[in-house]
Motif scaffolding. Structure first.
Motif, PDB file in Angstrom:
ATOM      1  N   LEU A 102       0.874  -1.183   0.000  1.00  0.00           N
ATOM      2  CA  LEU A 102       0.000   0.000   0.000  1.00  0.00           C
ATOM      3  C   LEU A 102       0.907   1.227   0.000  1.00  0.00           C
ATOM      4  N   SER A 103       1.581   1.447  -1.118  1.00  0.00           N
ATOM      5  CA  SER A 103       2.550   2.530  -1.240  1.00  0.00           C
ATOM      6  C   SER A 103       1.915   3.759  -1.895  1.00  0.00           C
ATOM      7  N   ARG A 104       2.486   4.940  -1.596  1.00  0.00           N
ATOM      8  CA  ARG A 104       2.109   6.251  -2.155  1.00  0.00           C
ATOM      9  C   ARG A 104       0.593   6.466  -2.199  1.00  0.00           C
ATOM     10  N   CYS A 105      -0.009   6.435  -1.031  1.00  0.00           N
ATOM     11  CA  CYS A 105      -1.468   6.565  -0.961  1.00  0.00           C
ATOM     12  C   CYS A 105      -1.951   7.706  -0.066  1.00  0.00           C
ATOM     13  N   PHE A 106      -1.120   8.258   0.810  1.00  0.00           N
ATOM     14  CA  PHE A 106      -1.649   9.140   1.844  1.00  0.00           C
ATOM     15  C   PHE A 106      -0.911  10.470   1.903  1.00  0.00           C
ATOM     16  N   ALA A 107      -1.692  11.500   2.245  1.00  0.00           N
ATOM     17  CA  ALA A 107      -1.127  12.813   2.537  1.00  0.00           C
ATOM     18  C   ALA A 107      -0.658  12.829   3.993  1.00  0.00           C
ATOM     19  N   PRO A 108       0.191  13.800   4.366  1.00  0.00           N
ATOM     20  CA  PRO A 108       0.653  13.858   5.757  1.00  0.00           C
ATOM     21  C   PRO A 108      -0.506  13.925   6.740  1.00  0.00           C
ATOM     22  N   GLY A 109      -0.443  13.071   7.750  1.00  0.00           N
ATOM     23  CA  GLY A 109      -1.465  13.045   8.786  1.00  0.00           C
ATOM     24  C   GLY A 109      -2.666  12.190   8.484  1.00  0.00           C
ATOM     25  N   ARG A 149       6.439   5.756   0.852  1.00  0.00           N
ATOM     26  CA  ARG A 149       5.890   6.990   0.262  1.00  0.00           C
ATOM     27  C   ARG A 149       4.475   7.281   0.747  1.00  0.00           C
ATOM     28  N   ASN A 150       4.249   7.142   2.034  1.00  0.00           N
ATOM     29  CA  ASN A 150       2.917   7.376   2.600  1.00  0.00           C
ATOM     30  C   ASN A 150       2.888   8.508   3.618  1.00  0.00           C
ATOM     31  N   ASN A 151       3.997   9.260   3.729  1.00  0.00           N
ATOM     32  CA  ASN A 151       4.061  10.374   4.680  1.00  0.00           C
ATOM     33  C   ASN A 151       3.820   9.917   6.119  1.00  0.00           C
ATOM     34  N   LEU A 152       4.243   8.695   6.429  1.00  0.00           N
ATOM     35  CA  LEU A 152       4.137   8.209   7.802  1.00  0.00           C
ATOM     36  C   LEU A 152       5.039   9.040   8.705  1.00  0.00           C
ATOM     37  N   GLN A 153       4.540   9.403   9.863  1.00  0.00           N
ATOM     38  CA  GLN A 153       5.279  10.255  10.782  1.00  0.00           C
ATOM     39  C   GLN A 153       5.467   9.552  12.118  1.00  0.00           C
ATOM     40  N   GLY A 154       6.517   9.982  12.844  1.00  0.00           N
ATOM     41  CA  GLY A 154       6.780   9.423  14.153  1.00  0.00           C
ATOM     42  C   GLY A 154       7.859   8.364  14.122  1.00  0.00           C
ATOM     43  N   PRO A 155       8.115   7.708  15.241  1.00  0.00           N
ATOM     44  CA  PRO A 155       9.110   6.632  15.272  1.00  0.00           C
ATOM     45  C   PRO A 155       8.598   5.382  14.568  1.00  0.00           C
ATOM     46  N   LEU A 188      -5.795  13.657  -1.989  1.00  0.00           N
ATOM     47  CA  LEU A 188      -4.710  12.868  -2.539  1.00  0.00           C
ATOM     48  C   LEU A 188      -3.816  13.654  -3.471  1.00  0.00           C
ATOM     49  N   LYS A 189      -4.352  14.655  -4.150  1.00  0.00           N
ATOM     50  CA  LYS A 189      -3.499  15.492  -4.986  1.00  0.00           C
ATOM     51  C   LYS A 189      -2.565  16.333  -4.128  1.00  0.00           C
ATOM     52  N   VAL A 190      -3.019  16.719  -2.924  1.00  0.00           N
ATOM     53  CA  VAL A 190      -2.126  17.413  -1.995  1.00  0.00           C
ATOM     54  C   VAL A 190      -0.971  16.500  -1.617  1.00  0.00           C
ATOM     55  N   ALA A 191      -1.289  15.216  -1.356  1.00  0.00           N
ATOM     56  CA  ALA A 191      -0.234  14.251  -1.030  1.00  0.00           C
ATOM     57  C   ALA A 191       0.717  14.080  -2.196  1.00  0.00           C
ATOM     58  N   LYS A 192       0.162  14.005  -3.404  1.00  0.00           N
ATOM     59  CA  LYS A 192       0.990  13.858  -4.605  1.00  0.00           C
ATOM     60  C   LYS A 192       1.957  15.029  -4.755  1.00  0.00           C
ATOM     61  N   LEU A 193       1.445  16.262  -4.548  1.00  0.00           N
ATOM     62  CA  LEU A 193       2.260  17.454  -4.695  1.00  0.00           C
ATOM     63  C   LEU A 193       3.388  17.468  -3.686  1.00  0.00           C
ATOM     64  N   LYS A 194       3.064  17.127  -2.431  1.00  0.00           N
ATOM     65  CA  LYS A 194       4.095  17.137  -1.391  1.00  0.00           C
ATOM     66  C   LYS A 194       5.136  16.061  -1.650  1.00  0.00           C
ATOM     67  N   THR A 195       4.708  14.909  -2.166  1.00  0.00           N
ATOM     68  CA  THR A 195       5.657  13.849  -2.473  1.00  0.00           C
ATOM     69  C   THR A 195       6.596  14.270  -3.586  1.00  0.00           C
ATOM     70  N   ARG A 196       6.068  14.958  -4.606  1.00  0.00           N
ATOM     71  CA  ARG A 196       6.918  15.452  -5.694  1.00  0.00           C
ATOM     72  C   ARG A 196       7.931  16.474  -5.193  1.00  0.00           C
TER      73      ARG A 196
END
Length: 866
Positions: free
Chosen positions: A242-249, A273-279, A854-862
């Motif tokens: 389940l890669s590249r699917c999520f925006a931060p948070g 590429r899912n903007n996972l945060q934390g340890p 999801l387009k916000v997530a795409k933009l941030k990933t780029r």
């Protein structure tokens, strides 16, 4: 007793006869003709073929002819019944490599080209009633097409691959009817594609009780928590992506998200590429069967926990592109005990320490890829020579010191070696020249010294990319030396040749990049450099090259010849080359008129500035606010020598930030005539320098259109007339110099211009006819005209006709009532229309919400990828 154990001879004889007879009847029954596929299934396949358009580069559908469809390409039949049981339309896969001079991960990149196209999927596939394996990964759907619901009726399927087909919209819940499904691959088209396919409801997946393999890469779920709870119920699932699917948070691995039994049977997990945060989540320690783990390119921070040392079954670990700062127990402890490890990438983190400490006991002798690039590691690296299976070793951008370990000479399988941007000293071991499988050798930006000779390349038969630039090396190669390789990239900047142009380079017919800058090369450029090689990038700056510039072919995109002794005319072919992106000819002895080319400051060029400069497309694009750079201009990596430009009144040196600068520097020449007004269409320029020429006439009126200018220098010319008022619109301007001209009249007023004058009082000096603030020389007879008083209109005074007002409001109310009840009234009185409308509205709202997130997530990933 013995006679009872003997079998009578007539019994044996009879059994033999029976076997022979049975075999004879079997062979006679099959001798008539080979078993053909079923006619009704053949007709269904021909109907399916009619909906396809073959890729012209392959002949996939050419074999779909004749009576027996079982021999057609991509098809398999049951030998007993003749039913079609397998249909595979596989892509054409080209194994290539990432640009070795980019900062992308070193992995073979599979470029998949479709073999057939279709506008929609034909339902004739339903007539293949015994089909159990369907792979359409080599098919591309044109336009916006949903996954057809009829696939959910193909209940014999155990394998379904719709990856990269290009379907859009919601994954249909009808697929939940495929209860025999073991493999479901829904991977989206590619990393750079928008999120066109999404999972609105996850509950239907719970009916796929036989599922072992699930890939939803690029297919974001609307409710991630629901999806994870469903996965916990699947008793056989061992592969999940389940890669590249999520925006931060939008998604986090919280305690209780996965149950322990699901984690215990999981062998493959990709959440990159899912903007996972934390340890790194602690619950992952329960993955006792894990073989492949990819958490790369997220925002994970903290340490790599010590429980990773217990996951000894790992063969593939990718934690690259996070913010991890340490490994509990150290690097050696991390890989100790992982005897099955084949792939380890910890690059682009903040890891530090000594990688060689306590290296005894390491058993990862099957390791094929090790990437620690972009960290802060130090220490000795001699132990790396024990990893005899290594094919790729990337230690770029650390703090490793000492000599290059000679133990690397033992890595006979090595294909890619990058030790660049470290602190290695000493000589390059000659034994590296025996690594016959080596394709990429990067040793740049260290403190290496000594001599490079033929012995360093003796057996490098497959070498494609060589970078030994930015060291203290001397190259001594025989003039008649015949290299054993054919290089694509040759990066030898700052190596000392002390000769004329190296002749061996003429044999490198595949080369597209050549950097021999600052290499003490003298003499003229050979004509074969322009005719025999098809270079796209050439950097010969900071040498002692003389003579004329040869006519380079149209393949050249970047030509850097600055700081030499080149003389004569600039070839017209340079100005006529539409592919030219970068041209640096400054600090030479060039003469004559200038063609349509860039950056030729400090020469003896004369004539007028060409009007065609206004047609430089790459400098006239509209900037993107998010990146502060022109749109449509690709971001490229600059790995050559630092480029010095006169900007903001001083010489600045650009290295990695050069890709963000757009400048035009024609200073210190002998240009005459007017400044072409077409220059003002170059709205993406950051710097414009026309100083110290013989230009006359007015400053173009539309100079204010160049709103991204940070530096503007027209000093030392013969410009006259007033300063255009539009110059006050240049709000990005941080350097202005209009001194030593013949400008006259009042200086335009703006806070930006006032602040520039405060920081530098000389920006208007040498123009005695200029007047007004902020100068002491006040303008005479230029008082501002008073603002004319506003005359109240009849309407504003309340003098309009009351009957007109009543008529006006009556018409408005009548129009509103007609429009409102014309649309709403139908919905009130017609129930079916009302239900359809609100269902449609709800679906559109959901799609807009999901697409926006999801387009916000795409933009941030780029942005992070850039």
């Amino acid at each position: 007793m013995g006679r009872y154990r003997q079998v009578p001879g007539f019994v044996i004889f009879g059994a033999v006869l029976l076997l022979i007879g049975s075999s004879w009847r079997c062979s006679c029954g099959n001798s008539s003709a080979p078993l053909l596929c079923r006619r009704e299934e053949r007709d269904a396949l021909l109907e399916f073929k009619q909906s396809l358009e073959s890729n012209s580069s392959n002949g996939f559908l050419r074999s779909w002819e004749g009576e027996d469809c079982c021999v057609w390409e991509g098809l398999s039949c049951d030998r007993a019944t003749g039913h079609v049981i397998r249909l595979e339309i596989l892509p054409q896969v080209t194994i290539t490599e990432n640009d070795p001079f980019s900062y992308e991960k070193w992995e073979s990149l599979q470029l998949s080209d479709p073999v057939v196209y279709a506008s929609e999927l034909s339902p004739s596939l339903l007539r293949l009633r015994y089909l159990n394996h369907l792979d359409l990964s080599g098919l591309r759907i044109n336009g916006s097409t949903l996954i057809p619901a009829f696939i959910g009726s193909m209940k014999h399927l155990s394998y379904l691959n719709l990856s990269n087909v290009g379907f859009q919209g919601v994954v249909p819940p009808h697929l939940g009817n495929l209860t025999n499904l073991e493999v479901l691959d829904h991977q989206a088209l590619d990393y750079y594609s928008p999120y066109d396919l999404f999972l609105a409801d996850s509950h239907w997946i719970s009916r796929l009780v036989a599922l072992k393999y699930l890939d939803l890469t690029g297919v974001p779920p609307v409710n991630a928590q629901d999806l994870m709870q469903v996965l916990n119920t699947l008793p056989s699932l061992s592969h999940f992506a389940l890669s590249r699917c999520f925006a931060p948070g939008d998604f986090s691995i919280s305690p209780g998200l996965f149950n322990s039994s699901f984690l215990a049977r999981l062998q493959y997990l990709d959440l990159s590429r899912n903007n996972l945060q934390g340890p790194i989540p602690t619950l992952l320690r329960n993955m006792t069967s894990i073989r492949h783990l990819d958490l790369s390119n997220n925002d994970l921070y903290g340490s790599i926990p010590i429980w990773f040392s217990d996951l000894n079954g790992l063969a593939h670990v990718d934690l690259e592109g996070n913010q991890l700062d340490s490994i509990e127990g150290g690097f050696s402890f991390f890989i100790r005990g992982k005897c099955r490890l084949r792939f380890l990438s910890l690059g682009d983190n903040l890891l530090q320490g000594e990688i060689g400490r306590n290296s005894s006991g390491i058993c990862a002798f099957g390791l094929e890829l090790l990437s620690l690039r972009g960290n802060r590691y130090s220490g000795e690296t001699d132990w790396l020579g024990t990893l005899s299976s290594l094919m790729e070793l990337n230690l770029y951008g650390n703090k490793l010191q000492g000599p290059i370990p000679r133990s690397l000479e033992r890595l006979s399988s090595l294909r890619r070696l990058d030790l660049s941007s470290n602190r290695f000293t000493g000589i390059i071991p000659e034994g590296l020249g025996q690594l016959s499988r080596l394709e990429i050798l990067h040793l740049s930006s260290n403190s290496l010294e000594g001599t490079v000779s033929e012995l360093h390349f003796t057996n490098l038969l497959g070498l494609k990319h060589l970078d030994i630039s930015n060291n203290h090396l001397t190259v001594e190669l025989d003039p008649d030396w015949a290299p054993p390789f054919r290089l694509i990239s040759i990066m030898m900047g700052s190596c000392r040749f002390k000769t004329k142009f190296p002749q061996w380079i003429r044999s490198q017919k595949d080369a597209h990049t050549l950097d021999l800058s600052n290499a003490s090369i003298s003499g003229e450029m050979p004509q074969w450099l322009a005719t025999d090689l098809k270079l796209s990038t050439l950097d010969l700056s900071n040498n002692f090259i003389s003579g004329r510039i040869p006519n380079f072919s149209s393949t050249v995109e970047s030509l850097v010849l600055s700081h030499n002794r080149i003389s004569g005319l600039i070839p017209p072919s340079i100005g006529e080359n539409p592919e030219m992106d970068n041209l640096y000819l400054n600090d030479n002895h060039l003469t004559g008129p200038i063609p349509a080319s860039l950056y030729v400051a400090v020469n003896n060029l004369h004539g007028t500035i060409p009007h065609c400069f206004g047609s430089l497309i790459s400098m006239s694009s509209s900037p993107e606010l998010n990146h502060s750079r022109p749109s449509g201009i690709p971001i490229t990596n600059w790995d050559g020598e630092p480029v010095a430009e006169v900007m903001k009144g001083r010489e600045l040196e650009y290295t990695t930030t050069l890709k963000f600068m757009f400048s035009l520097d024609l200073s210190s020449n002998n240009f005459v005539g007017l400044i072409p007004h077409e220059l003002t269409s170059l709205t993406a320029l950051n710097s414009l320098n026309l100083s110290h020429n013989l230009l006359s006439g007015n400053i173009p009126e539309k100079i204010g259109d160049m709103k991204w200018l940070e530096s503007l220098d027209f000093s030392g010319n013969q410009l006259s007339g007033e300063i255009p008022p539009s110059i006050s619109l240049l709000t990005m301007l941080s350097h202005l110099n209009l001194s030593d001209n013949n400008l006259a009249g009042k200086i335009p007023k703006s806070s930006q211009l006032d602040s520039l004058y405060v920081s530098d009082h000389s920006i208007y000096s040498g123009n005695p006819l200029l007047c007004g603030d902020p100068l002491l020389n006040k303008c005479l007879g230029q008082e501002e005209a008073p603002t004319p008083p506003k005359i109240p209109s009849k309407e504003n005074m309340g003098g309009s006709d009351p009957l007109d007002k009543v008529t006006f409001y009556g018409v408005v109310m009548l129009g509103f009532a007609t429009g409102f009840w014309g649309a709403i009234g139908i919905l009130v009185f017609k129930k079916s229309w009302r239900a359809a409308y609100f269902t449609f509205a709800e679906e559109i709202a959901n799609k807009i919400y999901v697409a926006a997130s999801l387009k916000v997530a795409k933009l941030k990933t780029r942005m992070r990828g850039e």
